[in-house]
Design a protein around this motif. Structure first.
Motif: not given
Length: 142
Positions: A89-102
């Protein structure tokens, strides 16, 4: 296994001079790991965060590594790219604003063809590095 496969698929970027890798497995016996990790975070231009539930569940990663990486990203000192290896569940962290790969932040382990996921990561990383280099070049001409 996932890390090793990612490492192999990034071989072209390493050999082409796009990236130089470092990971905490390179810390030697007797070396203090926290300062070594902090030093690498402060020196890196591009920081790949290999996201799994274990990554998100780590207190040290959350308090120190992630905080420092995102701080450098916000100040334009580094690029942070989450690489989603396993569902988490990375979308509920501060990472959610970043475009992820893949693409679409779909975990590598869920792709029917994991090699295709790694190729998507390598190509996305190369595009991001090319764009970053171009912006640095343009800024130096100003």
């Amino acid at each position: 296994m996932l890390f090793r496969s990612l490492h192999d698929h990034l071989g072209g970027l390493r050999n082409g001079g796009y990236i130089k890798e470092w990971y905490d497995g390179e810390i030697m016996a007797g070396q203090e790991w926290a300062p070594a990790i902090k030093r690498q975070l402060d020196d890196a231009d591009i920081i790949l965060l290999l996201v799994t539930s274990g990554f998100l569940g780590s207190d040290f990663i959350g308090r120190v590594e992630l905080t420092r990486a995102l701080e450098r990203h916000r100040h334009g000192e580094a690029i942070v790219i989450p690489v989603i290896l396993k569902p988490a569940d990375w979308q509920s962290t501060d990472l959610s604003d970043l475009e992820a790969l893949p693409k679409d932040g779909q975990a590598v382990s869920t792709w029917p063809d994991q090699d295709a996921a790694y190729v998507d990561i390598a190509r996305g990383l190369r595009r991001r590095i090319d764009a970053w280099r171009a912006s640095k070049k343009a800024a130096s001409k100003s």
